[in-house]
Structure formats: C-alpha cells, structure tokens
Design an enzyme around this catalytic site. Structure first.
Site, mmCIF file in Angstrom:
data_model
loop_
_atom_site.group_PDB
_atom_site.id
_atom_site.type_symbol
_atom_site.label_atom_id
_atom_site.label_comp_id
_atom_site.label_asym_id
_atom_site.label_seq_id
_atom_site.Cartn_x
_atom_site.Cartn_y
_atom_site.Cartn_z
ATOM 1 N N PHE A 126 0.831 -1.084 -0.019
ATOM 2 C CA PHE A 126 -0.069 0.038 -0.097
ATOM 3 C C PHE A 126 0.881 0.999 0.007
ATOM 4 O O PHE A 126 1.736 1.641 1.047
ATOM 5 C CB PHE A 126 -0.978 0.118 1.352
ATOM 6 C CG PHE A 126 -1.825 1.155 1.181
ATOM 7 C CD1 PHE A 126 -2.784 1.243 0.085
ATOM 8 C CD2 PHE A 126 -2.094 1.832 2.480
ATOM 9 C CE1 PHE A 126 -3.750 2.162 0.218
ATOM 10 C CE2 PHE A 126 -2.891 2.849 2.281
ATOM 11 C CZ PHE A 126 -4.064 3.071 1.141
ATOM 12 N N GLU A 130 5.559 9.486 0.951
ATOM 13 C CA GLU A 130 6.679 9.966 -0.255
ATOM 14 C C GLU A 130 7.717 10.772 0.670
ATOM 15 O O GLU A 130 7.690 11.270 1.866
ATOM 16 C CB GLU A 130 5.912 10.899 -0.961
ATOM 17 C CG GLU A 130 4.930 10.226 -1.866
ATOM 18 C CD GLU A 130 4.263 11.146 -3.142
ATOM 19 O OE1 GLU A 130 4.762 12.265 -3.155
ATOM 20 O OE2 GLU A 130 3.226 10.672 -3.587
ATOM 21 N N THR A 163 6.177 -0.829 2.782
ATOM 22 C CA THR A 163 6.045 -2.367 3.346
ATOM 23 C C THR A 163 5.937 -3.168 1.904
ATOM 24 O O THR A 163 4.843 -3.075 1.437
ATOM 25 C CB THR A 163 5.114 -2.640 4.383
ATOM 26 O OG1 THR A 163 5.457 -1.672 5.280
ATOM 27 C CG2 THR A 163 5.192 -4.198 4.709
ATOM 28 N N GLN A 359 13.908 -3.781 31.377
ATOM 29 C CA GLN A 359 14.298 -3.431 33.008
ATOM 30 C C GLN A 359 14.122 -4.639 34.047
ATOM 31 O O GLN A 359 14.822 -4.899 34.919
ATOM 32 C CB GLN A 359 13.299 -2.001 33.195
ATOM 33 C CG GLN A 359 14.304 -1.441 34.440
ATOM 34 C CD GLN A 359 15.340 -0.742 34.376
ATOM 35 O OE1 GLN A 359 15.648 -0.516 33.389
ATOM 36 N NE2 GLN A 359 16.159 -0.866 35.408
ATOM 37 N N GLU A 386 1.704 4.484 10.183
ATOM 38 C CA GLU A 386 0.015 4.573 10.330
ATOM 39 C C GLU A 386 -0.247 5.750 11.007
ATOM 40 O O GLU A 386 -1.175 5.881 11.572
ATOM 41 C CB GLU A 386 -0.411 3.567 11.054
ATOM 42 C CG GLU A 386 -0.443 2.256 10.073
ATOM 43 C CD GLU A 386 -1.608 2.466 8.958
ATOM 44 O OE1 GLU A 386 -1.352 2.236 7.856
ATOM 45 O OE2 GLU A 386 -2.711 2.348 9.336
ATOM 46 N N SER A 389 2.492 9.454 16.590
ATOM 47 C CA SER A 389 1.630 9.714 17.889
ATOM 48 C C SER A 389 1.301 10.951 17.803
ATOM 49 O O SER A 389 0.160 11.448 18.296
ATOM 50 C CB SER A 389 2.693 9.449 19.152
ATOM 51 O OG SER A 389 2.666 8.024 19.432
ATOM 52 N N GLU A 390 2.133 12.112 17.392
ATOM 53 C CA GLU A 390 1.816 13.487 17.209
ATOM 54 C C GLU A 390 0.487 13.739 16.289
ATOM 55 O O GLU A 390 -0.382 14.453 16.797
ATOM 56 C CB GLU A 390 2.882 14.340 16.589
ATOM 57 C CG GLU A 390 4.034 14.466 17.623
ATOM 58 C CD GLU A 390 5.016 13.322 17.929
ATOM 59 O OE1 GLU A 390 4.819 12.235 16.899
ATOM 60 O OE2 GLU A 390 5.707 13.109 18.802
HETATM 61 C C1 LIG Z 1 9.117 0.390 8.846
HETATM 62 C C2 LIG Z 1 8.170 1.307 8.196
HETATM 63 C C3 LIG Z 1 6.991 0.782 7.197
HETATM 64 C C4 LIG Z 1 6.364 1.665 6.550
HETATM 65 N N1 LIG Z 1 5.485 1.154 5.708
HETATM 66 C C5 LIG Z 1 4.413 2.152 4.724
HETATM 67 C C6 LIG Z 1 3.534 1.451 4.084
HETATM 68 O O1 LIG Z 1 3.477 0.318 3.727
HETATM 69 N N2 LIG Z 1 2.984 2.401 3.314
HETATM 70 C C7 LIG Z 1 3.191 3.954 3.439
HETATM 71 O O2 LIG Z 1 2.508 4.582 2.639
HETATM 72 N N3 LIG Z 1 4.047 4.277 4.331
HETATM 73 C C8 LIG Z 1 4.813 3.603 5.109
HETATM 74 N N4 LIG Z 1 5.538 3.955 6.243
HETATM 75 C C9 LIG Z 1 5.804 5.464 6.219
HETATM 76 C C10 LIG Z 1 5.254 5.996 7.443
HETATM 77 O O3 LIG Z 1 3.805 5.913 7.317
HETATM 78 C C11 LIG Z 1 5.833 7.408 7.663
HETATM 79 O O4 LIG Z 1 7.200 7.299 7.950
HETATM 80 C C12 LIG Z 1 4.686 8.120 8.680
HETATM 81 O O5 LIG Z 1 3.803 8.367 8.279
HETATM 82 C C13 LIG Z 1 6.063 9.527 9.218
HETATM 83 O O6 LIG Z 1 5.943 10.257 7.921
HETATM 84 P P1 LIG Z 1 7.539 10.865 7.991
HETATM 85 O O7 LIG Z 1 8.290 9.628 8.148
HETATM 86 O O8 LIG Z 1 7.674 11.372 6.765
HETATM 87 O O9 LIG Z 1 7.801 11.768 9.171
HETATM 88 P P2 LIG Z 1 7.489 13.460 8.984
HETATM 89 O O10 LIG Z 1 6.067 13.510 8.535
HETATM 90 O O11 LIG Z 1 8.539 13.987 8.454
HETATM 91 O O12 LIG Z 1 7.408 13.642 10.440
HETATM 92 C C14 LIG Z 1 8.583 13.771 11.228
HETATM 93 C C15 LIG Z 1 8.026 14.361 12.815
HETATM 94 O O13 LIG Z 1 7.569 15.573 12.817
HETATM 95 C C16 LIG Z 1 6.339 15.242 13.324
HETATM 96 N N5 LIG Z 1 5.090 16.233 12.765
HETATM 97 C C17 LIG Z 1 4.804 16.129 11.551
HETATM 98 N N6 LIG Z 1 3.972 17.066 11.357
HETATM 99 C C18 LIG Z 1 3.459 17.518 12.745
HETATM 100 C C19 LIG Z 1 2.336 18.295 12.926
HETATM 101 N N7 LIG Z 1 1.487 19.041 12.257
HETATM 102 N N8 LIG Z 1 2.332 18.596 14.551
HETATM 103 C C20 LIG Z 1 3.267 17.985 15.350
HETATM 104 N N9 LIG Z 1 4.246 17.096 14.840
HETATM 105 C C21 LIG Z 1 4.264 16.724 13.448
HETATM 106 C C22 LIG Z 1 6.044 13.684 13.298
HETATM 107 O O14 LIG Z 1 5.066 13.344 14.410
HETATM 108 C C23 LIG Z 1 7.376 13.367 13.593
HETATM 109 O O15 LIG Z 1 7.722 13.170 14.905
HETATM 110 C C24 LIG Z 1 6.467 3.205 6.797
HETATM 111 C C25 LIG Z 1 7.657 3.511 7.669
HETATM 112 C C26 LIG Z 1 8.287 2.668 8.096
HETATM 113 C C27 LIG Z 1 9.592 3.280 9.075
#
Ligand SMILES: Cc1cc2nc3c(=O)[nH]c(=O)nc-3n(C[C@H](O)[C@H](O)[C@H](O)COP(=O)(O)OP(=O)(O)OC[C@H]3O[C@@H](n4cnc5c(N)ncnc54)[C@H](O)[C@@H]3O)c2cc1C
Length: 406
Positions: A126, A130, A163, A359, A386, A389-390
């Site tokens: 899925f 990006e 994934t 621990q 998915e 937490s934020e």
């Molecule tokens: C092992 C793994 C498997 C994955 N599998 C899939 C998959 O199958 N399909 C898919 O589409 N994606 C997948 N992902 C992607 C995943 O969903 C994203 O990494 C995730 O949504 C976070 O996006 P980012 O890494 O770009 O972080 P960013 O969006 O860059 O966020 C960085 C930090 O900023 C914080 N932040 C951003 N905006 C805000 C806000 N408005 N307020 C407060 N804090 C904020 C975030 O909480 C985070 O702590 C996968 C990721 C991993 C690591």
C-alpha cells in the site's frame, strides 16, 4: 443484541488457532529472520497452507459484524513476533485499501492476486508515503493523469518506506489526480503484477521489523488500464466535482488514503498490543523465576507494581481497540478520533511495555538471548507509521475541539 464482551465460540477458536501458530511457528523463527533481515517466505507459505494467509481468512476476519476478529488475530500473531507478523499482515493494508475504495468486481479480481496461492504465496503493498509527504499526506507529488484515448491512467512519482515495496505482486498506489484539491484530489490505483515503469529500490535496513521488507518505489510513466482506478471513474468524477464545490461527501470519507487509515488504525493498534502483551508476559514469568536478595524479584513492589500497571494498560488498550473496531465495522463516525486513540495508546504502550520488560530482566533483557530486546526494537515503529503519535493527537484534538489545531 444483548451487550457482552465475552468472545463467542468462533472468536475463541480463532484466538486459539492464531495463538497456536504464533507460539509454534512464528515465535521460534523470529530471531532467525530478524538476524537475516529477509522476508520469511517459508513462514508465509506455512501460514498460507493452513489458511491463515489468504483471501478467505481475511474475508472472514473482515466479515465479523463485531469488527473485533481482525484485532484478535492481529494481537495473537504479533504476540508471536512483529517482524514476521508484518511480513504476513503487510499485505492486508493493501487489501484494506482495495476494500475501502474498490467495487465488488475489483475486490474479486485483485484481492486474490495480493495473496497468490499456498504453493506460490505473494505479498501486496500500500503506497502512500513519499519523501516529502509522510505525515502531510496532502503534500503528495505522485500524479495520475488520464489518457482518454487509450482509457489508461499514467502514474509518475516516488513512494517512500513502502512495506513490500517492489517485491509485491500488487501495488495499491495513492496518487493525486487534482493537486489543487490536496488530499481530496487523491485516488487509489491498482498497479498489476509486472507493469513496466514500477521499480522497487534496495531494501532499507531498519531498527526493528527486520523480517518485513521496506523500500522506496519509483513510478516512471506507469500505465494502468482505466479499470485499475479503485471505485471507477464515474465515482471519482462525482467526488472531485463535490470537492471543487467545497462540499464533503458523506462521513467525510472522500480521501482515498484516509478512509483506509480509519479502518486500519485499530488494527495497527492491535499489533502493538500484541507486542506489549508478549513483553509483559515474558517479564512476568521471568520475575517469578529470577531471585535476588533471597527472594523472587516479583516479591518487590517496584517490580510487581510495574507489572500490575502494564497489565492494567493492556486491558484498557484492548477495550479501546475493540471499541474503535466495532465503530469502524458498524459505520459509526469517529466523533472523538477513536481510531487514532486506539493506535496512539497501543503504540505508546508497546514502547513502554517492552522497555519495562528489559528493565525487569536486567542485563539479560539487554541481550539477544531473550526476545524482549527484539520486541523493544520492533515496538518503536508503532509510534511512527500509520500516523505518528503526534498526528494521532492532532486527529483527536481536532475531533474533540472542532478547531483547526496545528
Ligand atoms: C518500517 C516502516 C514501514 C512503513 N510502511 C509504509 C507503507 O507500507 N506504506 C506507506 O505509505 N508508508 C509507510 N511507512 C511510512 C510511514 O507511514 C511514515 O514514516 C509516517 O507517516 C511518518 O512520516 P515521515 O516519516 O515522513 O515523518 P514526518 O512527517 O517528516 O514527521 C517527522 C516528525 O515531525 C512530526 N510532525 C509532523 N507534522 C506534525 C504536526 N503537524 N504536528 C506535530 N508534529 C508533527 C511527526 O510526528 C514526526 O515526529 C512506513 C514507515 C516505516 C518506518
């Protein structure tokens, strides 16, 4: 129907069946596939052989009118091991995407191809995230353009962290068809097996979930037939017209990726719960056996209370997950972000529980001789993917306040 939290016979059988597979097959294989950092195809094949991995079993799980069978199965499987669990269940996120946007014909055509068969199992992916659009799904740059003359969609862009990306038989790709509409201008497409222009990058080396394949996916003028647009063109055109007029479709389910996440968040929460419970159970047993100062360490309040707190959290978390799943299955609107609540609480609990388990085990917990070290590494992703937490807090805050919290 009378209110009851008691599992019915089918649900109990399901729990015991998945638990048996998790205990007998998944847990013993976990350390090996974590070290190898490879997709555990033999385990997937074994799951397919007993009917745990496939269209029928997933259809049965989705079919439960209470919504909780899917969560029972996830909790048990991920109790066994999260890396192998994700290798098995990663496909279901793509399938959930097809379920939430596809027509019955599209479901019948594509879902079986996501799984393959027991002799030759396949996986699906899925593709939403990006490089520049993780939390901010609306910033997506992947575009899909309609070539009317050939009744084909042409998709170009790059997906990140996917994934099963590149090794999947079926890729479900979310792309923007009208960038001006942000996430409301997005649609879901099937990219069938072997379609030219889709390339998976090298597998990413990760902290945890190492048996699960994660990679970027490149889409270079990928042409898919018109019928690969999930939901069909007529529905998309009507939805885009409504979005352009500024009205929302019923239930606010106009965004292809978002409607999938609504259903999948409690499921991902159930996976995190499985990890949390596995770590807690391991620590509970260890604390009863391990002696220090002439008595089992569990006879110290510091240890016993920590375990009591964990158990309390586990029970509370499960109720939240079941509630959100029941709501999603019965088309109740998440008026307080209940889907996000369940994923937020469970993700944070998985991290807390595995950390606490280490621990309780002391030095032994820090070594690879015990599974809590791997569980700790696996748990962390549950506060990130998915929706971090934020982002879950943002969804809940917006739902309860009715304001555009940033
Ligand atoms: C092992 C793994 C498997 C994955 N599998 C899939 C998959 O199958 N399909 C898919 O589409 N994606 C997948 N992902 C992607 C995943 O969903 C994203 O990494 C995730 O949504 C976070 O996006 P980012 O890494 O770009 O972080 P960013 O969006 O860059 O966020 C960085 C930090 O900023 C914080 N932040 C951003 N905006 C805000 C806000 N408005 N307020 C407060 N804090 C904020 C975030 O909480 C985070 O702590 C996968 C990721 C991993 C690591």
């Amino acid at each position: 129907m009378a209110f009851s939290l008691e599992l019915d016979e089918e649900q109990r059988d399901l729990r015991d069946w998945v638990h048996g597979f998790a205990a007998d097959v998944v847990r013993p294989a976990a350390a090996e596939w974590d070290e190898r950092e490879e997709t555990p195809w033999p385990v997937i094949q074994e799951a397919a052989k007993i009917g745990l991995y496939g269209f029928e079993s997933l259809a049965e799980l989705f079919g439960d009118p209470t919504g909780i069978s899917l969560q029972i199965a996830n909790e048990e499987l991920f109790w066994g091991d999260a890396g192998i669990g994700m290798a098995l269940f990663g496909t279901s996120l793509a399938v959930a995407g097809i379920f939430s946007s596809g027509t019955p014909d599209q479901l019948a055509e594509w879902v079986p191809q996501c799984f393959g068969d027991e002799d030759d199992p396949k996986v699906a992916a899925f593709c939403v995230s990006e490089p520049q659009a993780g939390s901010d799904v609306a910033a997506m740059r992947t575009r899909a353009r309609y070539d009317e003359a050939r009744d084909e969609w042409v998709i170009s862009g790059q997906k990140a962290w996917i994934t099963n990306g590149g090794i999947a038989n079926v890729h479900v790709v979310i792309a923007s068809v009208d960038p001006e509409l942000g996430s409301r201008g997005q649609a879901a497409f099937i990219v069938p097996p072997g379609t030219p222009g889709l390339e998976g990058a090298k597998k990413i080396k990760k902290l945890g979930l190492r048996a699960s394949h994660t990679a970027d996916v490149f889409l270079d003028d990928v042409r898919v037939p018109g019928h690969c647009l999930l939901g069909g063109k007529e529905k998309l055109d009507a939805r885009l017209a409504r979005a352009r007029e500024g009205t929302r479709s019923a239930g606010g389910r106009s965004q292809a990726a978002m409607s999938t996440f609504e259903v999948s968040r409690p499921t991902v929460g159930a996976q995190a719960l499985g990890i949390a419970r596995a770590a807690y159970e391991y620590a509970l047993e260890y604390a009863g056996d391990r002696e220090a100062f002439g008595r089992p360490i569990i006879e110290n309040q510091a240890i016993a209370f920590a375990l009591a707190d964990l158990r309390t959290e586990i029970e509370a978390c499960r109720l939240l997950i079941w509630q959100a799943s029941w709501m999603a299955r019965n088309d109740k609107v998440f008026d307080a972000g209940q889907g996000s609540m369940s994923k937020l609480r469970a993700g944070e609990l998985a991290v807390a529980s595995t950390e606490k388990a280490i621990q309780v085990l002391g030095g032994a917990g820090y070594s690879r001789e015990h599974p809590v070290e791997r569980m700790y590494r696996d748990a962390k992703i549950y506060t990130i993917f998915e929706g971090t937490s934020e982002i879950q807090r943002l969804v809940i805050a917006r739902a309860i306040s009715g304001r555009q919290i940033r």
